[in-house]
Scaffold this active site. Structure first.
Site, PDB file in Angstrom:
ATOM      1  CG  ASP A   1      41.419  68.678  37.568  1.00  0.00           C
ATOM      2  OD1 ASP A   1      42.063  68.940  36.554  1.00  0.00           O
ATOM      3  OD2 ASP A   1      40.179  68.632  37.610  1.00  0.00           O
TER       4      ASP A   1
ATOM      5  CE  LYS B   1      40.791  73.574  33.387  1.00  0.00           C
ATOM      6  NZ  LYS B   1      39.416  73.315  32.905  1.00  0.00           N
TER       7      LYS B   1
END
Length: 413
Positions: free
Chosen positions: A194, A216
């Site tokens: 991530d 993200k």
């Protein structure tokens, strides 16, 4: 001559320990952890050993001095009294019965030595250094530390982990990942990472490890959750061990459960390794306790990615406005004007202290303090950007009090 090292499997076997002092206090728990049935012979023992003996475990305490015949039926003997004559007598009896005995007081006279040992996961490290216990312990510590932080290369060659490890990487500082998380990361064939995961750890991976960027980025490029789920399944089915490295804790606004459910649907085993959530760690990093005696007995962690009033919101904002507990807001940077107005409308004072911490635990960490009535304006003026944690409550004043006391003592706050 050098000793011959051997790993003993003591499950269910009788081990005699003569002596109840500090040496016994160190060795008895390790023997019990190995499954041994320990008989402890000593008129007196330390409080910790007495506590162990009072339980229903495999430790029997005979409250008396050593007697000839105590070695009968033992597979291993530890002579650890502070009386050399008693230790010599125990060792002599064990020798006559062909039972291995360790003398704690005299390495040269001892038929066996207890290595300086440590355990990391399923790996046990044992070190002997010519009878020098301090040197052995130092070498042991260096090896154990290397295995724990994965700086010592030790990837499995026979029994490699399988499936997916869902690892919480903590709030950002690579030193705050758990020991178990770092161990599994060192075994990975593929790491799906991530944006908020501790990126510095990726540089330590072997060159053959494939790193998949599943970032993200707020209001920018993103990889869909569905595609991340597919990555996990695809790589495992190709025979690879996958570590899904996430920021914070995977089950605190990390969508970790969705990934576990997807893997379970496809028959893929998942190991979940909790992480230190930024919701608590980041306030702590700037000296803010989320609870404090006499101030608040509760705290609420809220994901503000959906604003107040939105039909998709499941947050009870009126209740949070009435609450006296600490509020910890994640993903709130863009929505603070509306959030502050909502909290004040439902009962929070405009003077309530607020702290905002950006890039918590990282080298670029910075913080500002304000009030609920001014925080949105001050955040905009300071150019606060994600990731940032917002703390609302009187606990912010506790941090200020700590800083003032440090300053009064002449230390840099």
């Amino acid at each position: 001559m050098p000793p011959y090292l051997l790993a003993l499997r003591l499950g269910g076997r009788r081990v005699l320990v003569v002596g109840g002092g500090r040496v016994a206090q160190r060795r008895v728990p390790a023997l019990l952890a190995a499954g041994a049935r320990v008989v402890l012979v000593a008129p007196e023992v330390t409080p910790s050993l007495e506590d162990l003996a009072s339980g229903d475990g495999d430790l029997t305490w005979l409250r008396r001095p050593y007697r000839k015949g105590d070695c009968d039926g033992a597979w291993l003997v530890q002579a650890v009294t502070d009386d050399a004559k008693v230790n010599a007598a125990v060792a002599a009896e064990a020798e006559a019965s062909r039972i291995w005995c360790v003398r704690a007081d005299d390495a040269d006279a001892s038929p066996a030595w207890t290595p300086a040992s440590g355990r990391v996961g399923e790996t046990t490290v044992g070190v002997v250094a010519g009878g020098d216990p301090r040197r052995a312990a130092g070498i042991r510590d260096a090896v154990v530390d290397g295995l724990r932080d994965a700086t010592l290369e030790a990837r499995h060659s026979r029994a490699k982990p399988v499936g997916v490890a869902l690892v919480g990487g903590g709030p950002g500082d690579p030193g705050l990942i758990t020991v178990r998380g770092r161990q599994l990361l060192a075994q990975a064939d593929v790491v799906v990472t991530d944006r908020l995961a501790p990126r510095e750890l990726l540089d330590e991976l072997p060159a053959d490890v494939q790193v998949v960027d599943a970032a993200k980025i707020p209001y920018g490029r993103t990889v869909t959750q569905e595609r991340i789920n597919e990555y996990l399944v695809e790589h495992v089915r190709q025979g690879r061990f996958v570590v899904r490295l996430k920021g914070g804790d995977p089950f605190v606004f990390g969508r970790g459960a969705e990934e576990v459910l997807h893997c379970a649907k496809h028959g893929i085993p998942v190991t979940v390794v909790p992480g230190i959530t930024s919701a608590v760690a980041v306030p702590s990093a700037v000296g803010i306790p989320v609870t404090h005696r006499g101030v608040t007995q509760e705290f609420h962690v809220v994901s503000a990615h959906v604003p107040p009033g939105d039909p998709a919101s499941t947050v009870d904002w009126p209740a949070l406005g009435r609450s006296r507990g600490t509020l910890i807001l994640l993903m709130a940077v863009e929505r603070m004007p509306l959030i502050a107005e909502t909290l004040m409308r439902y009962g929070r004072s405009s003077d309530m202290p607020v702290a905002v911490v950006q890039d918590g635990t990282l080298p670029g960490q910075r913080a500002l303090t304000a009030t609920l009535g001014t925080v949105a304006e001050e955040m905009a003026a300071a150019g606060v950007r994600p990731p940032a944690i917002v703390v609302v409550g009187d606990v912010v004043n506790v941090a200020r009090e700590i800083d003032m006391m440090r300053a009064d003592l002449g230390r840099d706050p």
